[in-house]
Motif scaffolding. Structure first.
Motif, PDB file in Angstrom:
ATOM      1  N   GLY A 154      -0.841   5.425   6.600  1.00  0.00           N
ATOM      2  CA  GLY A 154      -1.033   4.118   5.983  1.00  0.00           C
ATOM      3  C   GLY A 154      -1.658   3.124   6.944  1.00  0.00           C
ATOM      4  O   GLY A 154      -2.565   2.367   6.575  1.00  0.00           O
ATOM      5  N   LEU A 164      -5.299   1.405   6.370  1.00  0.00           N
ATOM      6  CA  LEU A 164      -5.358  -0.046   6.209  1.00  0.00           C
ATOM      7  C   LEU A 164      -6.179  -0.681   7.325  1.00  0.00           C
ATOM      8  O   LEU A 164      -7.020  -1.560   7.072  1.00  0.00           O
ATOM      9  N   TRP A 165      -5.945  -0.265   8.570  1.00  0.00           N
ATOM     10  CA  TRP A 165      -6.680  -0.854   9.691  1.00  0.00           C
ATOM     11  C   TRP A 165      -8.165  -0.525   9.598  1.00  0.00           C
ATOM     12  O   TRP A 165      -9.024  -1.340   9.966  1.00  0.00           O
ATOM     13  N   SER A 224      -9.835  -0.125   6.837  1.00  0.00           N
ATOM     14  CA  SER A 224     -10.435  -0.881   5.732  1.00  0.00           C
ATOM     15  C   SER A 224     -10.579  -2.362   6.049  1.00  0.00           C
ATOM     16  O   SER A 224     -11.288  -3.082   5.334  1.00  0.00           O
ATOM     17  N   PHE A 257      -6.375  -9.708   0.640  1.00  0.00           N
ATOM     18  CA  PHE A 257      -6.175  -8.411   1.288  1.00  0.00           C
ATOM     19  C   PHE A 257      -5.931  -8.586   2.779  1.00  0.00           C
ATOM     20  O   PHE A 257      -5.015  -7.998   3.355  1.00  0.00           O
ATOM     21  N   VAL A 286      -2.073  -7.774   3.054  1.00  0.00           N
ATOM     22  CA  VAL A 286      -2.020  -6.340   3.339  1.00  0.00           C
ATOM     23  C   VAL A 286      -2.230  -6.056   4.829  1.00  0.00           C
ATOM     24  O   VAL A 286      -1.472  -5.285   5.433  1.00  0.00           O
ATOM     25  N   ILE A 287      -3.243  -6.676   5.432  1.00  0.00           N
ATOM     26  CA  ILE A 287      -3.540  -6.395   6.848  1.00  0.00           C
ATOM     27  C   ILE A 287      -2.621  -7.181   7.769  1.00  0.00           C
ATOM     28  O   ILE A 287      -1.979  -6.621   8.662  1.00  0.00           O
ATOM     29  N   ALA A 299       0.046  -4.055   7.555  1.00  0.00           N
ATOM     30  CA  ALA A 299      -0.529  -3.249   8.638  1.00  0.00           C
ATOM     31  C   ALA A 299      -0.032  -3.722  10.005  1.00  0.00           C
ATOM     32  O   ALA A 299       0.249  -2.908  10.887  1.00  0.00           O
TER      33      ALA A 299
END
Length: 288
Positions: free
Chosen positions: A14, A18-19, A21, A212, A216-217, A221
């Motif tokens: 994961g 994530l990193w 993207s 995002f 998310v990051i 992340a």
């Protein structure tokens, strides 16, 4: 034990995805907003998003004796690294090339932090570095590399390397340090804001990119990254950054059409081979 290994493996996969993207969404974001404004909005959203979890666990600040270390790591990781990362993209560095430059972090971390080395790990990092160099050469042949973009990329590389080493010294839980680090980053951005151009064009793509990056990051992340650093060897954790160019290069191709040549593909294969050697269980015969 088996379930814990599965959970750990899922966390690693994961994090790498994530990193990897993050560069794609960053490139989307800087098309519609100046880097400094995008960073301010990103970490403001991240700070707000993490507050409910901190309130639930009653952990808003680390202990007094670790505050200095937390501020330093926050300045390097959230402030300098993020700013230079965004500026490199803004100056024309593509996500694939930027991720490749940052992939040199495990080598720097290995040289700085490791006192006793194993032959297999040295060979693995060397093979991965050769693969990394192949991807960089591929990028330099097909993509214009602006000087300022490269300078910001190298500063981002150094700040992430030293920031990760400082973060390793932090014993507090990630949720205890992240709010303060976000505030340090926001203060840094506000300090340099008068020296930066400010513009914003609201669009659906920008909003998706902002959310995002902010949630998310900067939350999920980052939380995975801190937990891996806290629980493992820094070189092993940062070696995962070698896998990031693979994810970013694939997304870079499918979304923006920046294709790697045969040399670039061989370079990515070399990165995978090097990582397989690095994470192979060492034997007594290979150690010295």
């Amino acid at each position: 034990m088996k379930n814990s290994r599965i959970v750990a493996a899922c966390g690693v996969v994961g994090f790498v995805f994530l990193w990897g993207s993050a560069g794609i969404f960053t490139q989307w974001g800087v098309e519609d907003a100046s880097p400094i404004l995008l960073l301010l909005l990103r970490y403001s959203i991240a700070f707000i998003a993490i507050l409910p979890f901190c309130a639930k666990n009653r952990c808003f600040l680390p202990q007094k004796e670790t505050i200095g270390t937390v501020i330093t790591s926050g300045f390097l990781l959230v402030g300098v690294y993020s700013f230079c990362y965004f500026m490199a993209m803004y100056e024309g560095i593509t996500p694939g090339v930027l991720a490749t430059v940052l992939g040199a972090q495990p080598i720097l971390t290995f040289v700085i932090s490791e006192r006793s080395h194993s032959i297999s790990r040295l060979i693995g990092l060397g093979v991965a570095l050769l693969g990394l160099a192949s991807v960089v050469l591929d990028g330099s042949e097909n993509i214009h590399l602006p000087m300022m973009g490269l300078i910001f990329s190298l500063i981002a590389l150094c700040s992430m390397t030293f920031g990760a080493l400082v973060q390793k010294r932090v014993r507090a839980k990630p949720l205890e340090v992240m709010p303060l680090q976000y505030l340090v980053g926001i203060a840094f951005y506000l300090f340099i804001l008068p020296c930066q151009p400010v513009y914003l064009r609201l669009s659906p793509g920008f909003l998706v990119s902002l959310l995002f990056l902010g949630v998310v990051i900067s939350v999920l992340a980052q939380l995975l990254f801190y937990r891996m650093i806290q629980g493992g060897n820094v070189v092993n954790v940062t070696s995962l950054f070698y896998l990031v160019p693979i994810v970013t290069a694939l997304l870079d191709y499918f979304i923006f059409g920046h294709a790697l040549s045969g040399m670039g593909c061989l370079g990515l294969a070399g990165i995978l081979l090097g990582m397989a050697i690095v994470f192979r269980r060492p034997t007594a015969a290979t150690e010295y």
